[in-house]
Design an enzyme around this catalytic site. Sequence first.
Site, PDB file in Angstrom:
ATOM      1  CG  ASP A   1      45.516  47.800  29.570  1.00  0.00           C
ATOM      2  OD1 ASP A   1      46.117  48.210  30.569  1.00  0.00           O
ATOM      3  OD2 ASP A   1      44.372  48.156  29.269  1.00  0.00           O
TER       4      ASP A   1
ATOM      5  CE  LYS B   1      44.449  45.544  38.627  1.00  0.00           C
ATOM      6  NZ  LYS B   1      43.870  46.386  37.586  1.00  0.00           N
TER       7      LYS B   1
ATOM      8  CG  MET C   1      36.293  43.382  35.229  1.00  0.00           C
ATOM      9  SD  MET C   1      36.421  45.179  35.085  1.00  0.00           S
ATOM     10  CE  MET C   1      35.092  45.545  33.936  1.00  0.00           C
TER      11      MET C   1
HETATM   12  N1  SAH Z   1      38.233  45.367  26.890  1.00  0.00           N
HETATM   13  C1  SAH Z   1      38.119  43.993  27.361  1.00  0.00           C
HETATM   14  C2  SAH Z   1      37.543  43.916  28.741  1.00  0.00           C
HETATM   15  C3  SAH Z   1      38.398  44.589  29.809  1.00  0.00           C
HETATM   16  S1  SAH Z   1      37.750  44.367  31.424  1.00  0.00           S
HETATM   17  C4  SAH Z   1      37.291  43.195  26.358  1.00  0.00           C
HETATM   18  O1  SAH Z   1      36.652  43.777  25.487  1.00  0.00           O
HETATM   19  O2  SAH Z   1      37.285  41.970  26.444  1.00  0.00           O
HETATM   20  C5  SAH Z   1      38.627  42.928  31.966  1.00  0.00           C
HETATM   21  C6  SAH Z   1      37.682  41.746  32.071  1.00  0.00           C
HETATM   22  O3  SAH Z   1      37.457  41.181  30.786  1.00  0.00           O
HETATM   23  C7  SAH Z   1      38.198  40.599  32.908  1.00  0.00           C
HETATM   24  O4  SAH Z   1      38.004  40.821  34.287  1.00  0.00           O
HETATM   25  C8  SAH Z   1      37.322  39.475  32.407  1.00  0.00           C
HETATM   26  O5  SAH Z   1      36.017  39.570  32.939  1.00  0.00           O
HETATM   27  C9  SAH Z   1      37.251  39.794  30.919  1.00  0.00           C
HETATM   28  N2  SAH Z   1      38.253  39.077  30.121  1.00  0.00           N
HETATM   29  C10 SAH Z   1      39.222  39.617  29.381  1.00  0.00           C
HETATM   30  N3  SAH Z   1      39.929  38.653  28.735  1.00  0.00           N
HETATM   31  C11 SAH Z   1      39.362  37.479  29.071  1.00  0.00           C
HETATM   32  C12 SAH Z   1      39.607  36.118  28.722  1.00  0.00           C
HETATM   33  N4  SAH Z   1      40.583  35.769  27.866  1.00  0.00           N
HETATM   34  N5  SAH Z   1      38.819  35.162  29.261  1.00  0.00           N
HETATM   35  C13 SAH Z   1      37.819  35.483  30.100  1.00  0.00           C
HETATM   36  N6  SAH Z   1      37.543  36.756  30.477  1.00  0.00           N
HETATM   37  C14 SAH Z   1      38.299  37.735  29.958  1.00  0.00           C
END
Ligand code: SAH
Length: 238
Positions: free
Chosen positions: A34, A56, A168
Amino acid sequence: MSRAWLIGAGPGDVELLTLKAVRTLAQADVVLVDDLVNPEVLQFARDDAQIVHVGKRGGQVSTPQPDIVAQMLDHLRAGRSVARLKGGDPFVFGRGGEEQQALQAAGIAVEIVGGITAGIAAPAAIGIPVTHRDHAQGVIFVTGHGAGEHEADWAALAATRMTLVIYMGMRRLNDIADALLAAGMPPDTPCAAIESATRPEQRHVRASLRELAQHVADAGLGSPAIVVIGGVASLGVS
Ligand code: SAH
């Protein structure tokens, strides 16, 4: 027999992978990766594994969700084991639940390998403990992505006085802050936004709720980022 795993790759730093993620990844014939998964994680895949990027970012076109599931099913039916690698935890946003449902509907059992979610790891990366008991009775994970009928009830969330952790949320930060202020959340409520947490390019901004959107814009902070709102955001490193 072929196996299917939904694996959480954690927030970025490969050291935040679980041992189980490393072990299962090493068994997969095919790895579907992903957005937001640190490519370094793929060092734990087999050398002969087929790696498919379905995200994407990086100029690629994102693969529609039904196509991802269809690809997984094709491989599984051909006897190949499939690891679906997702950022953070596979069941916290990011549609892992939908993929599990689709695979189950096709009669395939999928094993879930949890990961460290960004909503905890990103605040922690700057020393914010999301449930410090002097500040909050709990923490709410909420998406800032929805608008209209999918919009969270920000007034109801503000009324809980719990820590808000927004995934997000960067594109609609202004609207979200306005909604919370309109609901009576104090303008001086501490907030933080953390971009690319646990990666070398990690950056963050701290500001009051009143100033958050402006400071984030001034700093040019963008996605992926986690926004933390509440007393706990006053803690940690500046
Ligand atoms: N399954 C993921 C979340 C997916 S939704 C989880 O549990 O973390 C995607 C969102 O996750 C991004 O838009 C952002 O808000 C957050 N995100 C994911 N990785 C991140 C990172 N390294 N630093 C900050 N935000 C992050």
